[in-house]
Design an enzyme around this catalytic site. Structure first.
Site, PDB file in Angstrom:
ATOM      1  N   ARG A  50     -90.887 -26.649 -86.110  1.00  0.00           N
ATOM      2  CA  ARG A  50     -89.740 -26.500 -85.218  1.00  0.00           C
ATOM      3  C   ARG A  50     -89.621 -27.689 -84.279  1.00  0.00           C
ATOM      4  O   ARG A  50     -90.574 -28.427 -84.047  1.00  0.00           O
ATOM      5  CB  ARG A  50     -89.838 -25.212 -84.401  1.00  0.00           C
ATOM      6  CG  ARG A  50     -91.042 -25.157 -83.468  1.00  0.00           C
ATOM      7  CD  ARG A  50     -90.709 -25.567 -82.056  1.00  0.00           C
ATOM      8  NE  ARG A  50     -91.918 -25.702 -81.244  1.00  0.00           N
ATOM      9  CZ  ARG A  50     -92.540 -26.841 -81.039  1.00  0.00           C
ATOM     10  NH1 ARG A  50     -92.116 -27.961 -81.609  1.00  0.00           N
ATOM     11  NH2 ARG A  50     -93.620 -26.901 -80.269  1.00  0.00           N
ATOM     12  N   GLU A  56     -89.339 -26.516 -72.192  1.00  0.00           N
ATOM     13  CA  GLU A  56     -90.702 -26.952 -72.512  1.00  0.00           C
ATOM     14  C   GLU A  56     -91.727 -26.339 -71.575  1.00  0.00           C
ATOM     15  O   GLU A  56     -91.569 -26.355 -70.360  1.00  0.00           O
ATOM     16  CB  GLU A  56     -90.778 -28.481 -72.421  1.00  0.00           C
ATOM     17  CG  GLU A  56     -91.728 -29.081 -73.413  1.00  0.00           C
ATOM     18  CD  GLU A  56     -91.288 -28.800 -74.839  1.00  0.00           C
ATOM     19  OE1 GLU A  56     -91.995 -28.011 -75.517  1.00  0.00           O
ATOM     20  OE2 GLU A  56     -90.255 -29.333 -75.281  1.00  0.00           O
ATOM     21  N   HIS A  57     -92.773 -25.771 -72.159  1.00  0.00           N
ATOM     22  CA  HIS A  57     -93.899 -25.184 -71.408  1.00  0.00           C
ATOM     23  C   HIS A  57     -93.455 -24.022 -70.510  1.00  0.00           C
ATOM     24  O   HIS A  57     -93.999 -23.839 -69.420  1.00  0.00           O
ATOM     25  CB  HIS A  57     -94.591 -26.251 -70.546  1.00  0.00           C
ATOM     26  CG  HIS A  57     -95.496 -27.151 -71.323  1.00  0.00           C
ATOM     27  ND1 HIS A  57     -96.744 -26.768 -71.762  1.00  0.00           N
ATOM     28  CD2 HIS A  57     -95.330 -28.426 -71.746  1.00  0.00           C
ATOM     29  CE1 HIS A  57     -97.311 -27.771 -72.415  1.00  0.00           C
ATOM     30  NE2 HIS A  57     -96.472 -28.785 -72.427  1.00  0.00           N
ATOM     31  N   ASP A  59     -92.494 -20.853 -72.218  1.00  0.00           N
ATOM     32  CA  ASP A  59     -92.597 -19.604 -72.984  1.00  0.00           C
ATOM     33  C   ASP A  59     -93.790 -18.781 -72.525  1.00  0.00           C
ATOM     34  O   ASP A  59     -93.700 -17.562 -72.386  1.00  0.00           O
ATOM     35  CB  ASP A  59     -92.654 -19.873 -74.490  1.00  0.00           C
ATOM     36  CG  ASP A  59     -93.742 -20.847 -74.913  1.00  0.00           C
ATOM     37  OD1 ASP A  59     -94.279 -21.578 -74.059  1.00  0.00           O
ATOM     38  OD2 ASP A  59     -94.054 -20.892 -76.127  1.00  0.00           O
ATOM     39  N   SER A 160     -95.108 -28.439 -84.210  1.00  0.00           N
ATOM     40  CA  SER A 160     -95.718 -27.135 -84.436  1.00  0.00           C
ATOM     41  C   SER A 160     -96.227 -26.930 -85.858  1.00  0.00           C
ATOM     42  O   SER A 160     -96.041 -25.879 -86.447  1.00  0.00           O
ATOM     43  CB  SER A 160     -94.720 -26.025 -84.071  1.00  0.00           C
ATOM     44  OG  SER A 160     -95.360 -24.790 -83.975  1.00  0.00           O
ATOM     45  N   SER A 161     -96.908 -27.943 -86.394  1.00  0.00           N
ATOM     46  CA  SER A 161     -97.468 -27.800 -87.740  1.00  0.00           C
ATOM     47  C   SER A 161     -98.537 -26.713 -87.782  1.00  0.00           C
ATOM     48  O   SER A 161     -98.628 -25.965 -88.765  1.00  0.00           O
ATOM     49  CB  SER A 161     -98.046 -29.136 -88.204  1.00  0.00           C
ATOM     50  OG  SER A 161     -99.057 -29.599 -87.324  1.00  0.00           O
ATOM     51  N   ASP A 205     -93.293 -21.020 -80.817  1.00  0.00           N
ATOM     52  CA  ASP A 205     -93.497 -21.648 -82.121  1.00  0.00           C
ATOM     53  C   ASP A 205     -93.497 -20.616 -83.242  1.00  0.00           C
ATOM     54  O   ASP A 205     -92.886 -20.820 -84.300  1.00  0.00           O
ATOM     55  CB  ASP A 205     -94.828 -22.411 -82.133  1.00  0.00           C
ATOM     56  CG  ASP A 205     -94.870 -23.512 -81.091  1.00  0.00           C
ATOM     57  OD1 ASP A 205     -93.808 -23.857 -80.542  1.00  0.00           O
ATOM     58  OD2 ASP A 205     -95.974 -24.015 -80.811  1.00  0.00           O
ATOM     59  N   LYS A 253    -103.079 -30.067 -79.736  1.00  0.00           N
ATOM     60  CA  LYS A 253    -103.301 -29.227 -78.557  1.00  0.00           C
ATOM     61  C   LYS A 253    -104.581 -28.409 -78.667  1.00  0.00           C
ATOM     62  O   LYS A 253    -105.134 -27.978 -77.665  1.00  0.00           O
ATOM     63  CB  LYS A 253    -102.100 -28.317 -78.314  1.00  0.00           C
ATOM     64  CG  LYS A 253    -101.851 -27.258 -79.376  1.00  0.00           C
ATOM     65  CD  LYS A 253    -100.563 -26.484 -79.075  1.00  0.00           C
ATOM     66  CE  LYS A 253    -100.295 -25.393 -80.097  1.00  0.00           C
ATOM     67  NZ  LYS A 253     -99.012 -24.701 -79.883  1.00  0.00           N
TER      68      LYS A 253
END
Length: 499
Positions: A50, A56-57, A59, A160-161, A205, A253
């Site tokens: 996605r 951003e940051h 959720d 977001s792999s 994600d 991350k």
């Protein structure tokens, strides 16, 4: 909450807008599976990466976000097997064997499967999805199966792999065991499951990877329950296109979580606790969204989302100091011991720090949550906006990047450079996407300008940094994986293909 289940499809065109290009990929995956395991797969599971357009940051602080699914995804070919005894065994391979060696692991009745978050092992992400599903369904007779993984979401690029892998593994495990869950249930499972890898994820994600709609970004709400709303861009003379560019600074991350991602989660929790006390809320808020909800109720402003968020941003100036807090200062302000503070707000989350930036983190969260509403309202053509959709959306994206850099400290020099080049090359707005600290950027570009824009980024960022790539056919071909435009993709699906 979405009650429909991930679709089972029999044609690639039901999932991919460029189905012809994917057909050869799936044929290669099927052949490779047959070569390795001696039989064809029973089915394929896929789940997309996605790009977060705005939000951003926030959720994990409980606020809504606005991502879109990519046409880049993780695909797992699966065949059920018999072990010949009572053992349940998973043989897991990757199409890139030289980077990700084949592993075998066994189901056990105690903890289902062993995952060590301290060890950076590629199969951990698969095991997260596997364990999450079996744990949720309380499966006692799990089946054995072989699985071959293929992914084209660039790792460490902020797309977001890892979450796509966890979601795909969960769907593969679910389907192999001939069970079903709704999209919302599977999303909740994947959100919990990824935490086994040692990261406190917020849920964006997994939600977009499983629940995405073809052709539309999604506004994802986490409160009062998980729900999604498709976003439609208004008709304009120039169609908005989002171009993703990889800085090539790897942002894993799961590796840097103790000083970056996990720390931000803890900082927002503590900020919520301090604000609860300062604002005299009826109960201690668990998240900054909880602060927002209680404050809105107490002030009689329910329904005035953007106004409340900006009011809270200003209130921070009165109640939180702008300098970092020590553990002792936090404990003193909350009237508890340092040990109790750590137990209550850090718990089992792995962090490494002596100081907590509470003011800056809370200010970013409230203002970024407001920008999500602004983005939505511009798309819905609600006032106030100038009438130039691309310019208005671009300004919101640029403001987000500024906040990520200055308040959340999750940008990096390469992101700053790439977003600057993007704006100079005609982007209406450009910002980091994903957790930051490297990874990718997303830029808003008019459709007619996309080809020239991508050419500029290749020349002014990649070939300037790596001049030795020029004229190297292999290296220049890889540039198409580093910078590309993507249309909103559909979410996770099971594919039963004849090919």
């Amino acid at each position: 909450m979405s009650s429909d289940t991930p679709p089972v499809v029999h044609d690639l065109s039901a999932v991919y807008q460029a189905a012809k290009a994917e057909r050869s990929r799936y044929a290669r995956l099927r052949q490779e599976f047959t070569n390795r395991f001696g039989r064809e797969p029973d089915f394929f599971a896929r789940s997309p990466g996605r790009v977060n357009l705005i939000g951003e940051h926030i959720d994990y602080a409980g606020f809504s976000v606005l991502p879109m699914a990519l046409d880049r995804d993780v695909v797992i070919a699966v065949a059920r097997t018999e072990t010949g005894d009572t053992t349940t065994r998973i043989r897991l391979a990757n199409i890139e064997t030289h980077k990700y060696p084949q592993r075998t692991f066994e189901y056990n009745s105690y903890d289902l499967v062993t995952i060590d978050p301290k060890v950076h092992e590629w199969t951990n992400y698969f095991k997260c999805g596997y364990k999450g599903v079996l744990e949720h369904l309380e499966v006692k007779d799990a089946v054995s199966f072989d699985a071959l993984v293929d992914g084209n979401v660039p790792a460490g690029s902020g797309l977001s792999s890892s979450s796509a892998f966890v979601c795909c593994a969960a769907l593969a495990t679910l389907t192999a065991n001939m069970r079903t869950l709704s999209k919302a249930e599977l999303t909740a499972v994947a959100i919990r499951a990824e935490k086994y890898a040692g990261v406190e994820t917020g849920g964006m994600d997994q939600a977009i990877s499983i629940m995405a709609h073809v052709g539309s970004p999604l506004l994802i709400h986490f409160q009062p329950e998980l729900s999604v709303s498709p976003i439609t861009f208004p008709t304009t003379s120039q169609k908005p296109i989002f171009v993703i560019a990889n800085t090539l600074v790897v942002a894993d991350k799961h590796v840097t979580a103790p000083t970056n991602y996990n720390l931000r989660v803890v900082e927002t929790r503590i900020a919520a606790a301090l604000l609860s006390k300062c604002l005299r809320l009826k109960r201690e808020a668990l998240t900054l969204k909880d602060v927002y909800d209680q404050y809105a109720t107490q002030s009689g402003c329910v329904g005035k989302g953007r106004e409340i968020l900006m009011s809270l941003s200003e209130i921070l100036n009165q109640h939180l100091k702008q300098q970092p807090y020590t553990r002792e200062e936090i404990a003193e302000n909350l009237d508890i011991s340092v040990d109790m503070m750590l137990q209550k707000y850090v718990g089992n989350v792995i962090i490494r720090t002596d100081h907590f930036e509470l003011y800056k983190r809370a200010k970013h969260v409230f203002e970024e949550a407001c920008r999500v509403f602004q983005f939505r309202d511009i798309c819905d053509e609600k006032l106030p906006h100038t009438g130039n959709v691309l310019e208005d959306l671009g300004k919101v994206m640029d403001a987000s990047q500024k906040s990520c850099r200055e308040l959340y400290n999750c940008s990096c020099p390469e992101i700053d450079e790439l977003t600057s080049i993007a704006r100079a090359s005609g982007a209406y707005g450009s910002r980091l996407t994903g957790a930051g600290w490297g990874g990718g950027t997303v830029s808003l570009v008019a459709e007619d300008d996309v080809a020239d824009f991508i050419r500029d980024l290749k020349e002014k960022y990649y070939l300037k940094k790596w001049p030795e790539w020029r004229g190297n056919a292999e290296k220049e071909a890889k540039l198409d994986d580093y910078v590309f435009a993507s249309k909103p993709s559909g979410g996770a699906a099971v594919l039963e293909l004849g090919l």
